[in-house]
Design a protein around this motif. Structure first.
Motif, PDB file in Angstrom:
ATOM      1  N   PHE A 108       0.858  -1.195   0.000  1.00  0.00           N
ATOM      2  CA  PHE A 108       0.000   0.000   0.000  1.00  0.00           C
ATOM      3  C   PHE A 108       0.883   1.230   0.000  1.00  0.00           C
ATOM      4  CE2 PHE A 108      -2.280   3.415   2.220  1.00  0.00           C
ATOM      5  CZ  PHE A 108      -3.388   3.526   1.389  1.00  0.00           C
ATOM      6  N   ASP A 109       0.582   2.165  -0.866  1.00  0.00           N
ATOM      7  CA  ASP A 109       1.356   3.402  -0.977  1.00  0.00           C
ATOM      8  C   ASP A 109       0.725   4.461  -0.076  1.00  0.00           C
ATOM      9  OD1 ASP A 109       2.900   5.554  -1.672  1.00  0.00           O
ATOM     10  OD2 ASP A 109       2.052   5.784  -3.697  1.00  0.00           O
ATOM     11  N   PHE A 110       1.222   4.550   1.159  1.00  0.00           N
ATOM     12  CA  PHE A 110       0.637   5.483   2.118  1.00  0.00           C
ATOM     13  C   PHE A 110       0.780   6.931   1.649  1.00  0.00           C
ATOM     14  CE2 PHE A 110       0.855   8.174   5.935  1.00  0.00           C
ATOM     15  CZ  PHE A 110      -0.369   7.861   6.506  1.00  0.00           C
ATOM     16  N   ALA A 111       1.859   7.223   0.929  1.00  0.00           N
ATOM     17  CA  ALA A 111       2.093   8.604   0.490  1.00  0.00           C
ATOM     18  C   ALA A 111       0.991   9.116  -0.425  1.00  0.00           C
ATOM     19  CB  ALA A 111       3.444   8.693  -0.215  1.00  0.00           C
ATOM     20  N   SER A 112       0.216   8.203  -1.020  1.00  0.00           N
ATOM     21  CA  SER A 112      -0.800   8.617  -1.990  1.00  0.00           C
ATOM     22  C   SER A 112      -2.183   8.798  -1.378  1.00  0.00           C
ATOM     23  CB  SER A 112      -0.898   7.574  -3.105  1.00  0.00           C
ATOM     24  OG  SER A 112      -1.430   6.354  -2.603  1.00  0.00           O
ATOM     25  N   CYS A 113      -2.335   8.538  -0.066  1.00  0.00           N
ATOM     26  CA  CYS A 113      -3.687   8.502   0.509  1.00  0.00           C
ATOM     27  C   CYS A 113      -4.185   9.864   0.993  1.00  0.00           C
ATOM     28  CB  CYS A 113      -3.748   7.488   1.647  1.00  0.00           C
ATOM     29  SG  CYS A 113      -2.878   7.995   3.143  1.00  0.00           S
ATOM     30  N   GLY A 114      -3.329  10.884   0.981  1.00  0.00           N
ATOM     31  CA  GLY A 114      -3.770  12.225   1.360  1.00  0.00           C
ATOM     32  C   GLY A 114      -3.921  12.441   2.854  1.00  0.00           C
ATOM     33  N   ALA A 162      -8.753  -3.952   3.103  1.00  0.00           N
ATOM     34  CA  ALA A 162      -9.032  -2.572   2.674  1.00  0.00           C
ATOM     35  C   ALA A 162      -7.787  -1.919   2.078  1.00  0.00           C
ATOM     36  CB  ALA A 162      -9.547  -1.758   3.861  1.00  0.00           C
ATOM     37  N   LEU A 163      -6.643  -2.093   2.702  1.00  0.00           N
ATOM     38  CA  LEU A 163      -5.410  -1.507   2.178  1.00  0.00           C
ATOM     39  C   LEU A 163      -5.036  -2.134   0.834  1.00  0.00           C
ATOM     40  CD1 LEU A 163      -3.239  -1.275   5.426  1.00  0.00           C
ATOM     41  CD2 LEU A 163      -4.278   0.635   4.177  1.00  0.00           C
ATOM     42  N   VAL A 169       4.505   6.475   6.784  1.00  0.00           N
ATOM     43  CA  VAL A 169       4.849   5.054   6.765  1.00  0.00           C
ATOM     44  C   VAL A 169       6.016   4.872   5.810  1.00  0.00           C
ATOM     45  CG1 VAL A 169       4.069   2.722   6.193  1.00  0.00           C
ATOM     46  CG2 VAL A 169       2.512   4.338   7.330  1.00  0.00           C
ATOM     47  N   ARG A 170       7.085   4.328   6.320  1.00  0.00           N
ATOM     48  CA  ARG A 170       8.318   4.195   5.538  1.00  0.00           C
ATOM     49  C   ARG A 170       8.298   2.894   4.728  1.00  0.00           C
ATOM     50  NH1 ARG A 170      14.553   4.588   7.683  1.00  0.00           N
ATOM     51  NH2 ARG A 170      15.249   2.529   7.061  1.00  0.00           N
ATOM     52  N   PRO A 171       8.679   2.949   3.474  1.00  0.00           N
ATOM     53  CA  PRO A 171       8.609   1.746   2.627  1.00  0.00           C
ATOM     54  C   PRO A 171       9.745   0.762   2.830  1.00  0.00           C
ATOM     55  CG  PRO A 171       9.379   3.615   1.328  1.00  0.00           C
ATOM     56  CD  PRO A 171       9.024   4.159   2.677  1.00  0.00           C
ATOM     57  N   PHE A 172      10.738   1.093   3.673  1.00  0.00           N
ATOM     58  CA  PHE A 172      11.874   0.214   3.900  1.00  0.00           C
ATOM     59  C   PHE A 172      12.042  -0.076   5.386  1.00  0.00           C
ATOM     60  CE2 PHE A 172      12.852   2.606   0.062  1.00  0.00           C
ATOM     61  CZ  PHE A 172      13.242   1.614  -0.818  1.00  0.00           C
ATOM     62  N   GLY A 173      12.563  -1.252   5.699  1.00  0.00           N
ATOM     63  CA  GLY A 173      12.936  -1.581   7.062  1.00  0.00           C
ATOM     64  C   GLY A 173      14.384  -1.260   7.317  1.00  0.00           C
ATOM     65  N   GLY A 174      15.097  -2.178   7.980  1.00  0.00           N
ATOM     66  CA  GLY A 174      16.518  -1.973   8.223  1.00  0.00           C
ATOM     67  C   GLY A 174      17.308  -2.087   6.926  1.00  0.00           C
ATOM     68  N   ILE A 175      18.071  -1.065   6.594  1.00  0.00           N
ATOM     69  CA  ILE A 175      18.775  -1.043   5.293  1.00  0.00           C
ATOM     70  C   ILE A 175      20.152  -0.393   5.417  1.00  0.00           C
ATOM     71  CG2 ILE A 175      16.735  -0.983   3.801  1.00  0.00           C
ATOM     72  CD1 ILE A 175      17.115   2.070   3.633  1.00  0.00           C
ATOM     73  N   LYS A 176      20.996  -0.725   4.442  1.00  0.00           N
ATOM     74  CA  LYS A 176      22.224   0.012   4.213  1.00  0.00           C
ATOM     75  C   LYS A 176      21.871   1.155   3.274  1.00  0.00           C
ATOM     76  CE  LYS A 176      26.689  -0.455   1.894  1.00  0.00           C
ATOM     77  NZ  LYS A 176      27.523  -1.382   1.098  1.00  0.00           N
ATOM     78  N   LEU A 177      22.077   2.374   3.727  1.00  0.00           N
ATOM     79  CA  LEU A 177      21.779   3.523   2.882  1.00  0.00           C
ATOM     80  C   LEU A 177      22.787   3.646   1.755  1.00  0.00           C
ATOM     81  CD1 LEU A 177      20.804   6.129   5.632  1.00  0.00           C
ATOM     82  CD2 LEU A 177      19.279   5.121   3.929  1.00  0.00           C
TER      83      LEU A 177
END
Length: 427
Positions: A235-241, A322-323, A418-426
């Motif tokens: 789910f793309d939270f950034a698009s839900c307004g 729903a999501l 809501v962040r689309p990534f968990g633990g990551i190497k930047l």
């Protein structure tokens, strides 16, 4: 990974902008993160000196979205990683010493050739580092010494789980420095739970670590706690307004241990009426037919809390549906239902030991007044004191924040994504 000069140059010239935008999602956040990460790199050099092979690593905080007080009775949970995170600059050492310095805290230095439990490290970050190394070793992965300098903007005491973010950060460092990034997010989360249980002395569940390690929206089914079923929800939270707001009502969690324990204890007492240890093992239809007997043996509040468990478990499935179907209006309705269930049935919005102190109740009332028909609101985390969660239309975000902070304090309303990534190497 590179030396500090190269990393700082690439931060400055925009080489990492696209990567940062993927993780932090807005242009303004990218500029803030570039500044923060430059400071972390400089801090690393001040503490340890420069070297080749410095990497930058990140692990997010998390928010519980659905499944309030269900995990301990082997229920289902919906959680999400958020855009607040712990970030570290780290590099290998050529010995077995792990050094970590978090901004605002003292230096940690431990020899990981000793992976035994040290009870004097219970409740300390040193215990988490030793525990993460022990867990990696037990799972058959590689470990080694490292230097790390970190900083966190995950709000302590906010229900966003700063401890899980720290554990996952250490796991992510070990993963990329010594295992070529091949350790799965699920294994890192399980190792983090192991570290917190055995080396930190806290009998936590797995939700916090899994949400931080995997990121985005995830569901966790704890029917078999030894082998929880984890699924990522697309789910793309950034698009839900909407903005995700966590409101700190200022209440203290001190002296609430009995309240938290009673929720689990009463649910389990209800299950015992059917010869079961947890409610997940009880047939709901059978429970409904035998409410008089449960009332007599476990009390009315146990019945109500059991009803909350059964309905909340089903609500998690409905929220995921729903999501997945991109129906954010239906999702918001379910969030509100969850909040009312926690309030009326689970009864974890205020403690009966201090009825005059109802900061969470008041915040929920303000939310209902402002957001009814527009957004959604619910208690966040364990409850009784602390924080609430609200999904607020972006168009009324400033109005909402001003109203909340007029009642509580400046800075009490934290606006998250809501962040689309968990633990990551930047990088």
């Amino acid at each position: 990974m590179a030396d500090s000069k190269k990393l700082l140059e690439m931060l400055s010239d925009g080489s990492f902008d696209n990567r940062l935008k993927e993780v932090y999602m807005t242009d303004s956040a990218v500029e803030d993160e570039k500044e923060r990460e430059a400071e972390i790199i400089k801090s690393f050099v001040e503490i340890y000196g420069d070297c080749d092979g410095i990497g930058l690593f990140s692990a997010p905080g998390r928010t519980e979205v659905g499944g309030n007080h269900t995990d301990h009775n082997h229920g289902k949970v919906l959680a999400a990683g958020v855009n607040l995170d712990s970030v570290a600059a780290a590099a290998k050492r050529d010995d077995t010493v792990a050094c970590e310095k978090t901004r605002g805290y003292g230096m940690i230095e431990i020899d990981i050739s000793d992976l035994s439990v040290h009870e004097e490290e219970f409740g300390k970050s040193s215990g988490l580092i030793r525990g993460m190394c022990a867990g990696f070793k037990e799972y058959g992965y590689n470990i080694g010494g490292f230097n790390a300098a970190s900083a966190s903007n995950v709000l302590s005491g906010s229900g966003l789980s700063s401890s899980a973010a720290y554990e996952v950060l250490i796991g992510t460092i070990l993963n990329h420095l010594y295992n070529d990034g091949k350790v799965s997010p699920v294994d890192i989360a399980k190792i983090a739970q192991y570290a917190e249980n055995k080396y930190f002395g806290k009998p936590c569940g797995l939700m916090d670590q899994m949400a931080s390690s995997v990121g985005s929206f995830i569901t966790i089914d704890f029917k078999d706690p030894a082998q929880p079923v984890i699924n990522k929800v697309e789910f793309d939270f950034a698009s839900c307004g909407h903005a995700l707001c966590i409101v700190d009502t200022g209440g203290s969690h001190a002296d609430l241990t009995d309240d938290y324990a009673a929720v689990r204890g009463e649910m389990e007492a209800a299950a015992e009426c059917f010869g079961k240890s947890v409610l997940r093992e009880v047939c709901e239809d059978e429970f409904m037919k035998n409410i008089p007997a449960v009332r007599e043996k476990a009390g009315d509040r146990a019945v109500l809390r059991a009803l909350h468990f059964f309905n909340e478990n089903k609500r998690v499935d409905a929220e995921v549906k729903a999501l997945t179907e991109n129906d954010f209006e239906a999702f918001k309705s379910l969030v509100i239902e969850s909040g009312f269930s926690s309030y009326m049935y689970n009864q974890n919005v205020f403690t009966v030991k201090a009825p005059a102190q109802q900061g969470v109740s008041l915040a929920l009332a303000i939310c209902e007044k402002m957001l009814k028909g527009k957004g959604a609101w619910r208690v966040h985390g364990g409850g009784f004191a602390g924080t609430i969660q609200a999904f607020v239309p972006v168009s009324m975000l400033e109005e909402f924040r001003n109203a909340i902070e007029a009642v509580y304090s400046e800075g009490s309303c934290h606006v998250l994504s809501v962040r689309p990534f968990g633990g990551i190497k930047l990088y």
